[in-house]
Design a protein around this motif. Structure first.
Motif, PDB file in Angstrom:
ATOM      1  N   GLU A  35       0.663  -1.245  -0.063  1.00 27.40           N
ATOM      2  CA  GLU A  35       0.011  -0.013   0.088  1.00 27.40           C
ATOM      3  C   GLU A  35       0.826   1.317  -0.074  1.00 27.40           C
ATOM      4  O   GLU A  35       2.011   1.250   0.617  1.00 27.40           O
ATOM      5  N   PHE A  36       0.408   2.234  -0.716  1.00 23.93           N
ATOM      6  CA  PHE A  36       1.054   3.705  -0.701  1.00 23.93           C
ATOM      7  C   PHE A  36       1.139   4.304   0.609  1.00 23.93           C
ATOM      8  O   PHE A  36       0.375   4.096   1.550  1.00 23.93           O
ATOM      9  N   ASP A  37       2.717   4.552   0.940  1.00 20.61           N
ATOM     10  CA  ASP A  37       2.676   5.256   2.183  1.00 20.61           C
ATOM     11  C   ASP A  37       3.407   6.627   2.203  1.00 20.61           C
ATOM     12  O   ASP A  37       4.594   6.756   1.454  1.00 20.61           O
ATOM     13  N   GLU A  38       2.729   7.779   2.276  1.00 19.89           N
ATOM     14  CA  GLU A  38       3.250   9.062   1.931  1.00 19.89           C
ATOM     15  C   GLU A  38       4.608   9.589   2.762  1.00 19.89           C
ATOM     16  O   GLU A  38       5.429  10.027   2.111  1.00 19.89           O
ATOM     17  N   LYS A  39       4.971   8.577   3.813  1.00 18.75           N
ATOM     18  CA  LYS A  39       6.236   8.897   4.215  1.00 18.75           C
ATOM     19  C   LYS A  39       7.477   8.286   3.683  1.00 18.75           C
ATOM     20  O   LYS A  39       8.635   8.556   3.506  1.00 18.75           O
ATOM     21  N   ASP A  41       6.941   6.742   0.101  1.00 17.31           N
ATOM     22  CA  ASP A  41       6.836   6.538  -1.433  1.00 17.31           C
ATOM     23  C   ASP A  41       6.861   7.772  -2.301  1.00 17.31           C
ATOM     24  O   ASP A  41       6.244   8.845  -1.661  1.00 17.31           O
ATOM     25  N   ASN A  42       7.127   7.595  -3.333  1.00 12.04           N
ATOM     26  CA  ASN A  42       7.246   8.720  -4.207  1.00 12.04           C
ATOM     27  C   ASN A  42       5.701   8.829  -4.802  1.00 12.04           C
ATOM     28  O   ASN A  42       5.284   8.103  -5.541  1.00 12.04           O
ATOM     29  N   PRO A  43       4.907  10.121  -4.450  1.00 10.47           N
ATOM     30  CA  PRO A  43       3.736  10.111  -5.125  1.00 10.47           C
ATOM     31  C   PRO A  43       3.616  10.512  -6.741  1.00 10.47           C
ATOM     32  O   PRO A  43       2.598  10.074  -7.129  1.00 10.47           O
ATOM     33  N   LYS A  46       2.875   5.508 -10.311  1.00  8.81           N
ATOM     34  CA  LYS A  46       1.708   5.240 -10.513  1.00  8.81           C
ATOM     35  C   LYS A  46       1.802   3.831 -10.856  1.00  8.81           C
ATOM     36  O   LYS A  46       2.401   3.183 -11.588  1.00  8.81           O
TER      37      LYS A  46
END
Length: 170
Positions: A35-39, A41-43, A46
């Motif tokens: 799962e994407f983790d904003e801390k 992963d690069n937003p 995609k």
């Protein structure tokens, strides 16, 4: 009276179905999905059209490497980088990530294990250097099934002996 009971039952069923949908959505589509983790992963990274296509896991019959030059190219690049540690630690550092349908990588996760395969921090600095090295690899080839390019999970496990990478697995 019957109409009121019917409306109440209908409202109750709708309410329950909404609650069930919320509970299901908190789980990944497939066991092992990252799962994407904003801390971390690069937003800008995609996933591939995730609503219509699934992401292959490495245990789903994939060949070990879809990388330009295969595993030997990764090993040669690693040898040129001379990544090692002054501490004479032993163990394994695994970097797991997603390759999207464009061959770009993201959602990197690192795990470290000692020589007995017990989860621990073998060497934090060495783990960070191997993560950066893995992130720098740019020869990943997208998978294709029936003409559709899809994303897949990949991992590289670095066997550490006396503070140096002795082998790249799988």
């Amino acid at each position: 009276m019957i109409k009121a009971v019917y409306l109440f039952a209908l409202f109750f069923c709708i309410l329950i179905s909404c609650q069930t949908e919320k509970n299901i959505s908190k789980y990944p589509a497939t066991v092992g999905d990252i799962e994407f983790d904003e801390k971390l992963d690069n937003p800008a990274f995609k996933k591939c059209n995730s609503e219509k296509l699934f992401t292959l896991q490495y245990y789903q019959g994939l060949k070990e490497f879809d990388y330009k030059g295969e595993k030997i190219a990764i090993t040669e690049k690693l040898e040129k980088e001379k990544i090692s540690s002054e501490s004479k630690t032993n163990g394994y550092i695994t970097v797991r990530f997603l390759v999207n349908c464009e061959g770009k990588t993201g959602l990197f996760r690192v795990r470290q294990m000692d020589a007995d395969l017990k989860e621990t921090i073998v060497n934090k600095e060495l783990g960070e250097r191997l993560l950066r090295f893995t992130q720098s690899l740019d020869g990943w080839i997208p998978k294709e099934i029936k003409g559709f390019k899809i994303g897949y999970y990949q991992y590289l496990t670095y066997k550490i002996e006396n503070g140096k990478v002795s082998e790249v697995l799988p």
